[in-house]
Design a protein around this motif. Structure first.
Motif, PDB file in Angstrom:
ATOM      1  N   THR A  99       0.852  -1.177   0.000  1.00 18.03           N
ATOM      2  CA  THR A  99       0.000   0.000   0.000  1.00 18.03           C
ATOM      3  C   THR A  99       0.892   1.231   0.000  1.00 18.03           C
ATOM      4  O   THR A  99       1.754   1.377   0.867  1.00 18.03           O
ATOM      5  N   LEU A 100       0.683   2.059  -1.009  1.00 17.49           N
ATOM      6  CA  LEU A 100       1.397   3.336  -1.069  1.00 17.49           C
ATOM      7  C   LEU A 100       0.388   4.456  -0.823  1.00 17.49           C
ATOM      8  O   LEU A 100      -0.786   4.328  -1.171  1.00 17.49           O
ATOM      9  N   ILE A 101       0.873   5.536  -0.239  1.00 12.67           N
ATOM     10  CA  ILE A 101       0.028   6.715  -0.057  1.00 12.67           C
ATOM     11  C   ILE A 101       0.603   7.850  -0.884  1.00 12.67           C
ATOM     12  O   ILE A 101       1.821   8.091  -0.826  1.00 12.67           O
ATOM     13  N   ASP A 102      -0.221   8.515  -1.655  1.00 11.75           N
ATOM     14  CA  ASP A 102       0.315   9.646  -2.408  1.00 11.75           C
ATOM     15  C   ASP A 102       0.144  10.939  -1.622  1.00 11.75           C
ATOM     16  O   ASP A 102      -0.364  10.941  -0.500  1.00 11.75           O
ATOM     17  N   GLU A 103       0.579  12.037  -2.216  1.00 12.22           N
ATOM     18  CA  GLU A 103       0.627  13.300  -1.455  1.00 12.22           C
ATOM     19  C   GLU A 103      -0.742  13.764  -0.985  1.00 12.22           C
ATOM     20  O   GLU A 103      -0.877  14.432   0.043  1.00 12.22           O
ATOM     21  N   SER A 104      -1.775  13.389  -1.754  1.00  9.81           N
ATOM     22  CA  SER A 104      -3.117  13.827  -1.355  1.00  9.81           C
ATOM     23  C   SER A 104      -3.682  12.924  -0.259  1.00  9.81           C
ATOM     24  O   SER A 104      -4.789  13.143   0.221  1.00  9.81           O
ATOM     25  N   GLY A 105      -2.918  11.901   0.126  1.00 10.44           N
ATOM     26  CA  GLY A 105      -3.397  11.009   1.180  1.00 10.44           C
ATOM     27  C   GLY A 105      -4.154   9.800   0.649  1.00 10.44           C
ATOM     28  O   GLY A 105      -4.607   8.950   1.420  1.00 10.44           O
ATOM     29  N   LYS A 106      -4.258   9.718  -0.666  1.00 10.20           N
ATOM     30  CA  LYS A 106      -4.981   8.595  -1.262  1.00 10.20           C
ATOM     31  C   LYS A 106      -4.138   7.328  -1.207  1.00 10.20           C
ATOM     32  O   LYS A 106      -2.950   7.355  -1.497  1.00 10.20           O
ATOM     33  N   GLU A 107      -4.762   6.219  -0.829  1.00 18.95           N
ATOM     34  CA  GLU A 107      -4.022   4.958  -0.763  1.00 18.95           C
ATOM     35  C   GLU A 107      -4.206   4.156  -2.039  1.00 18.95           C
ATOM     36  O   GLU A 107      -5.259   4.178  -2.658  1.00 18.95           O
ATOM     37  N   LYS A 108      -3.159   3.435  -2.391  1.00 16.26           N
ATOM     38  CA  LYS A 108      -3.222   2.574  -3.565  1.00 16.26           C
ATOM     39  C   LYS A 108      -2.669   1.219  -3.141  1.00 16.26           C
ATOM     40  O   LYS A 108      -1.576   1.140  -2.582  1.00 16.26           O
ATOM     41  N   ASN A 109      -3.421   0.179  -3.362  1.00 18.40           N
ATOM     42  CA  ASN A 109      -3.026  -1.148  -2.912  1.00 18.40           C
ATOM     43  C   ASN A 109      -2.918  -2.083  -4.112  1.00 18.40           C
ATOM     44  O   ASN A 109      -3.874  -2.230  -4.857  1.00 18.40           O
ATOM     45  N   GLU A 110      -1.757  -2.684  -4.310  1.00 19.70           N
ATOM     46  CA  GLU A 110      -1.617  -3.600  -5.445  1.00 19.70           C
ATOM     47  C   GLU A 110      -0.734  -4.777  -5.052  1.00 19.70           C
ATOM     48  O   GLU A 110      -0.035  -4.743  -4.044  1.00 19.70           O
ATOM     49  N   SER A 111      -0.753  -5.804  -5.886  1.00 17.67           N
ATOM     50  CA  SER A 111       0.188  -6.898  -5.658  1.00 17.67           C
ATOM     51  C   SER A 111       0.699  -7.449  -6.981  1.00 17.67           C
ATOM     52  O   SER A 111       0.115  -7.217  -8.037  1.00 17.67           O
ATOM     53  N   ALA A 112       1.819  -8.141  -6.902  1.00 19.16           N
ATOM     54  CA  ALA A 112       2.428  -8.709  -8.116  1.00 19.16           C
ATOM     55  C   ALA A 112       3.233  -9.939  -7.729  1.00 19.16           C
ATOM     56  O   ALA A 112       3.582 -10.144  -6.553  1.00 19.16           O
ATOM     57  N   ASN A 113       3.534 -10.754  -8.717  1.00 28.81           N
ATOM     58  CA  ASN A 113       4.341 -11.952  -8.510  1.00 28.81           C
ATOM     59  C   ASN A 113       5.740 -11.751  -9.074  1.00 28.81           C
ATOM     60  O   ASN A 113       5.973 -10.870  -9.885  1.00 28.81           O
ATOM     61  N   GLY A 114       6.640 -12.637  -8.663  1.00 25.43           N
ATOM     62  CA  GLY A 114       7.995 -12.588  -9.197  1.00 25.43           C
ATOM     63  C   GLY A 114       8.734 -13.846  -8.791  1.00 25.43           C
ATOM     64  O   GLY A 114       8.221 -14.667  -8.018  1.00 25.43           O
ATOM     65  N   ASP A 115       9.956 -13.961  -9.302  1.00 22.63           N
ATOM     66  CA  ASP A 115      10.740 -15.149  -9.018  1.00 22.63           C
ATOM     67  C   ASP A 115      11.203 -15.174  -7.572  1.00 22.63           C
ATOM     68  O   ASP A 115      11.394 -16.231  -6.987  1.00 22.63           O
ATOM     69  N   GLY A 116      11.412 -14.011  -7.018  1.00 21.85           N
ATOM     70  CA  GLY A 116      11.776 -13.893  -5.614  1.00 21.85           C
ATOM     71  C   GLY A 116      10.999 -12.725  -5.053  1.00 21.85           C
ATOM     72  O   GLY A 116      10.347 -11.985  -5.802  1.00 21.85           O
ATOM     73  N   PRO A 117      11.072 -12.515  -3.743  1.00 19.08           N
ATOM     74  CA  PRO A 117      10.282 -11.444  -3.132  1.00 19.08           C
ATOM     75  C   PRO A 117      10.693 -10.052  -3.603  1.00 19.08           C
ATOM     76  O   PRO A 117       9.858  -9.160  -3.700  1.00 19.08           O
ATOM     77  N   VAL A 118      11.977  -9.881  -3.914  1.00 15.02           N
ATOM     78  CA  VAL A 118      12.433  -8.559  -4.343  1.00 15.02           C
ATOM     79  C   VAL A 118      11.909  -8.252  -5.737  1.00 15.02           C
ATOM     80  O   VAL A 118      11.399  -7.159  -6.003  1.00 15.02           O
ATOM     81  N   GLU A 119      11.982  -9.233  -6.629  1.00 14.11           N
ATOM     82  CA  GLU A 119      11.459  -9.002  -7.969  1.00 14.11           C
ATOM     83  C   GLU A 119       9.967  -8.674  -7.887  1.00 14.11           C
ATOM     84  O   GLU A 119       9.474  -7.746  -8.539  1.00 14.11           O
ATOM     85  N   ALA A 120       9.246  -9.431  -7.058  1.00 16.72           N
ATOM     86  CA  ALA A 120       7.804  -9.175  -6.910  1.00 16.72           C
ATOM     87  C   ALA A 120       7.556  -7.770  -6.376  1.00 16.72           C
ATOM     88  O   ALA A 120       6.679  -7.041  -6.862  1.00 16.72           O
ATOM     89  N   ALA A 121       8.356  -7.366  -5.381  1.00 15.78           N
ATOM     90  CA  ALA A 121       8.172  -6.038  -4.786  1.00 15.78           C
ATOM     91  C   ALA A 121       8.482  -4.934  -5.795  1.00 15.78           C
ATOM     92  O   ALA A 121       7.765  -3.936  -5.885  1.00 15.78           O
ATOM     93  N   PHE A 122       9.550  -5.122  -6.574  1.00 16.00           N
ATOM     94  CA  PHE A 122       9.911  -4.107  -7.566  1.00 16.00           C
ATOM     95  C   PHE A 122       8.805  -3.997  -8.620  1.00 16.00           C
ATOM     96  O   PHE A 122       8.441  -2.907  -9.054  1.00 16.00           O
ATOM     97  N   ARG A 123       8.263  -5.149  -9.012  1.00  9.41           N
ATOM     98  CA  ARG A 123       7.202  -5.106 -10.019  1.00  9.41           C
ATOM     99  C   ARG A 123       5.973  -4.366  -9.524  1.00  9.41           C
ATOM    100  O   ARG A 123       5.374  -3.565 -10.244  1.00  9.41           O
ATOM    101  N   VAL A 124       5.598  -4.638  -8.277  1.00 13.30           N
ATOM    102  CA  VAL A 124       4.394  -3.983  -7.791  1.00 13.30           C
ATOM    103  C   VAL A 124       4.631  -2.482  -7.617  1.00 13.30           C
ATOM    104  O   VAL A 124       3.731  -1.666  -7.864  1.00 13.30           O
ATOM    105  N   LEU A 125       5.842  -2.104  -7.266  1.00 13.60           N
ATOM    106  CA  LEU A 125       6.157  -0.668  -7.192  1.00 13.60           C
ATOM    107  C   LEU A 125       6.039  -0.019  -8.566  1.00 13.60           C
ATOM    108  O   LEU A 125       5.498   1.090  -8.702  1.00 13.60           O
TER     109      LEU A 125
END
Lengths: 522, 522
Positions: free
Chosen positions: A411-437
């Motif tokens: 979950t990311l919050i932007d400057e206006s305070g709005k939340e955005k929640n997403e998920s993604a897959n990857g070969d490892g947790p870092v790849e998955a995290a980078f993709r969702v970012l």
């Protein structure tokens, strides 16, 4: 101007910062400049103002702080370059314009396509122009060590006649050896009228591993200024390392009989700071400031071999600011102890930054029993780097394993305070995290390098992640810290994304830009 | 024996291996020795046989392979040390015994508590003893650079009379400067009878950043052997770097007029191998073999600055074995292409190892589009390190996040095929994974350092994890590789646990033991 004092001209922010992966933001440059001032260098070369608007702003910001050392900016022999330097540095009480032009046959022929006389004319015009703006003018004949001696003497003579107050002899490609450099300096001393009235300087690169020895050969032959960088960072194999050349002069003072005004106890904190900011780790076997440099002192069993420290040690850790204590803080340490430690580690924080860092320290102390210097450094780097949005990381959850594809949800919050929640897959947790970012922010980065180090000892140590990425032809580096390495990686990636987004809004001031800087090699 | 050839005496396996964190297993030492032989060094100092049974075994195993270079072992001036060296090295057709004793006032007084005459007697006795066993005997007066010149000449004269065929002058504490060292060597050349009939050698440390320049000053003054290590690893700030000193002689051959027989195109692969094995990363700005050393070549935009390579480049990447192609393999690459690439990267694998590595390569190619050199190196290091149990990792699953404590569950299989499944919590996934490994195996490690690097580019790059831990007073280092960084960390930790368990069964041969080696500093 024969004197027994050697001026230390630090070019970490110019020649060092030009090295691939070493570019710094304005805030980072200011922090380094403050540390150099604490170290008591004589001159800070703060940048190459004509290279980019960001470079200009950084030099100006440093000069305007008027830290004490002379603030210098580099210029080609072009009127605009020289005027830009002057505009950038004039805020400092002591300021210098440094002009250069290449003089070797190979540079004349392949780079400049200029004849010898044209080059001299160009140098003289530039030095005169600079002197109209400023009393302190340095001139460098680029690739001096590969320039014909007689012609080099001619150029240097002309530059001095035109008003240069410092003449710097660069071994631009790291080619010379001490005996040869000694001959070059003695030749100039003998053949250049007026050379004793200016400061002769030396600038070495380490391509054959001899930058320190060549710099010392030059001072033994009459140079009185050494150009160098913290940790020897710089293009290719880097520049002469400040800490090595300063400690060589100090340790072998009976041989050289020359002094610097460096506060050597600031060497280690400054080296750590520059390493932390640039992501250029200090090699364990780096002289003076490497982890092993004083290994005989570091608690390794000696089986009675070491009855007297000087048997194997020619310097003391204290001399270079390595505290033997590695004072450990914990959850009961107060603000006062924390602030003192921060200062001892070489950081200067304002009230707001201190408060933020102290809050992070308390949070960490709840999770981790002993807080080491490395942890504190990590907190401060993190407070600094994660301080601006537009995106903030609210939460991150990952699952991964050998039996399944990794998934990251955040979950990311932007400057206006709005939340955005997403998920993604990857070969490892870092790849998955980078993709969702990337999915969430719409910024698609090209990962070039990922590194992670424990900030201190123990299984609960914080991890410091550094990512090097490319985006739209530019190179960026981000840092992130957490006791969870996936979160640390995520914070590092997000830092870069935020920087790119801010840059889009603000113009180019804040983005480190390795690829498009009009680089100057001397 | 004046000649224009410089002998390269590599002490990576002795002085280099003594550095904290650089100890190697027997298999690793053999691999380095083979690479040094490909590099065509003249002498390999393989260890200090009297230091431990493990050191003896390693020197013997290397000598017994009879790789080509002279195999040398170090000994104090004690009969048992000398006999152990002889027993260890005699399997090689060309072998050498290297004896040393300290000669400086500070070592005489504080370390040896011996008078000048006693030291000479000890040196003479040791050299004579060694000569009874072997025709090739080297003698080193430890801390020679801080020894009184006249006494040093006396010791060296006595050693030559006693039969030393090589006399080595160590700057043990990295204290000297080129001009001073030049004087020392010229003094010896003038005052020691018979010095022209033996090989004069130099051995420098880098405490003041001048090891390369000091070594070159010595050869310019008559030394004909240089002692050095790959990547300059060694105690404290390390030794003279082999690749730097060799490339300085080659690049400035018109200045030195001296040759080595090194195959310089093997420098880069050898540097990578030693870095991979010791976990001592090569700094980006390391001369010759660092990532940035040839940065002008590496695709960085030059904006027309670079019309001719030699404008900023005094060596070519090809000269030191950096292949410009960075040949990319993929899922369709066959065994032949893979095997060729492995060989070009400097690895020598037997049939069994090649098959295992190729299987891993195919597995990786299914998950990752482009396989770079870094990936291949990672596979090979991994195949090597994870090849022995008792515990094998069957599966690992972790969950972690900002909202919850991290959990790691894993299944290990022991040698009898029995599975053990456990889970644990931690502040981050790595802490949780390390805890569950400790719980499952009953081995409680003390984590000193954790590092992770991407092996190549891209978000799907493999992570190479290195852990440095202490257990029972010994220091261990483990490597692990995976596209999942938590799994890579886990494999590195498990590698150490397995090594400790194997060591318990097999005695001490296989464990790197930094803390209890009876170290010899010259």
């Amino acid at each position: 101007m024969a004197t027994d004092k050697i001026r230390i001209f630090d070019t970490t922010l110019r020649d060092g910062e030009q090295a691939p992966g070493c570019s710094m933001t304005l805030r980072e440059k200011l922090r380094v400049a403050r540390a150099l001032s604490e170290l008591n260098v004589d001159i800070i070369e703060a940048g190459f103002p004509a290279a980019s608007p960001g470079d200009f702003e950084a030099v100006k910001a440093i000069a305007d702080e008027n830290l004490g050392p002379t603030i210098c900016g580099l210029a080609r022999c072009h009127p605009e370059d020289i005027e830009k330097v002057h505009a950038a540095v004039k805020g400092a009480d002591k300021h210098r314009i440094h002009v250069f032009v290449a003089t070797s046959a190979i540079h004349r022929e392949y780079k400049l396509k200029m004849a010898k006389e044209e080059i001299i004319k160009s140098a003289v015009g530039a030095v005169q122009h600079a002197r109209e703006l400023c009393d302190d003018v340095e001139f460098s004949p680029e690739d001096a060590s590969r320039t014909e001696l007689a012609y080099l003497a001619e150029v240097v003579t002309a530059a001095i006649e035109a008003g240069a107050t410092t003449v710097n002899i660069p071994d631009t490609v790291g080619y010379t050896v001490p005996k040869e450099f000694d001959r070059l300096f003695r030749y100039l001393k003998e053949h250049v009228p007026g050379i004793d009235d200016i400061t002769l300087s030396v600038h070495c690169h380490d391509d054959l591993g001899m930058a320190v020895a060549n710099s010392l050969a030059a001072v033994a032959a009459g140079a009185r200024q050494i150009e160098c960088t913290i940790n020897g960072i710089g293009e290719r194999a880097g520049n002469c390392s400040l800490e090595e050349v300063v400690m060589a002069l100090k340790t072998r003072s009976e041989f050289f009989d020359l002094d610097t005004e460096i506060d050597t106890t600031r060497l280690y904190p400054t080296a750590r700071l520059v390493s932390g900011i640039t992501g250029m780790a200090i090699p364990r076997n780096k002289a003076i400031v490497g982890e092993n440099a004083f290994a005989h002192e570091a608690g390794i069993h000696q089986h009675g071999m070491l009855q007297h420290h000087s048997t194997y040690e020619i310097m003391r850790p204290d001399d270079v600011g390595i505290s033997k204590s590695n004072l450990v803080l914990g959850k009961h340490s107060g603000r006062h102890a924390f602030r003192d430690r921060v200062r001892e580690l070489g950081f200067k924080l304002d009230e707001f930054e201190t408060n933020r860092a102290f809050q992070e320290f308390k949070k960490l102390a709840d999770r981790k029993k002993d807080i080491y210097d490395g942890d504190i450094e990590a907190i401060i780097m993190n407070v600094d780097s994660s301080s601006s949005g537009p995106w903030l990381l609210k939460s991150l959850n990952v699952t991964s394993g050998t039996d399944e594809e990794a998934t990251a949800s955040l979950t990311l919050i932007d400057e206006s305070g709005k939340e955005k929640n997403e998920s993604a897959n990857g070969d490892g947790p870092v790849e998955a995290a980078f993709r969702v970012l990337e999915d969430t922010t719409g910024i698609d980065l090209d990962l070039k390098k990922f590194e992670l180090h424990s900030a201190s000892v123990g299984e609960d140590a914080q991890g410091e992640a550094t990512v090097t990425v490319e985006y739209d032809g530019y190179s960026y580096r981000g840092h992130g810290t957490s006791t969870d390495i996936v979160e640390a990686a995520c914070r590092a990636y997000l830092e870069v994304i935020n920087r790119i987004l801010r840059r889009r809004e603000l113009g180019k001031q804040d983005g480190p830009v390795a690829a498009d800087i009009n680089r100057a090699s001397i």
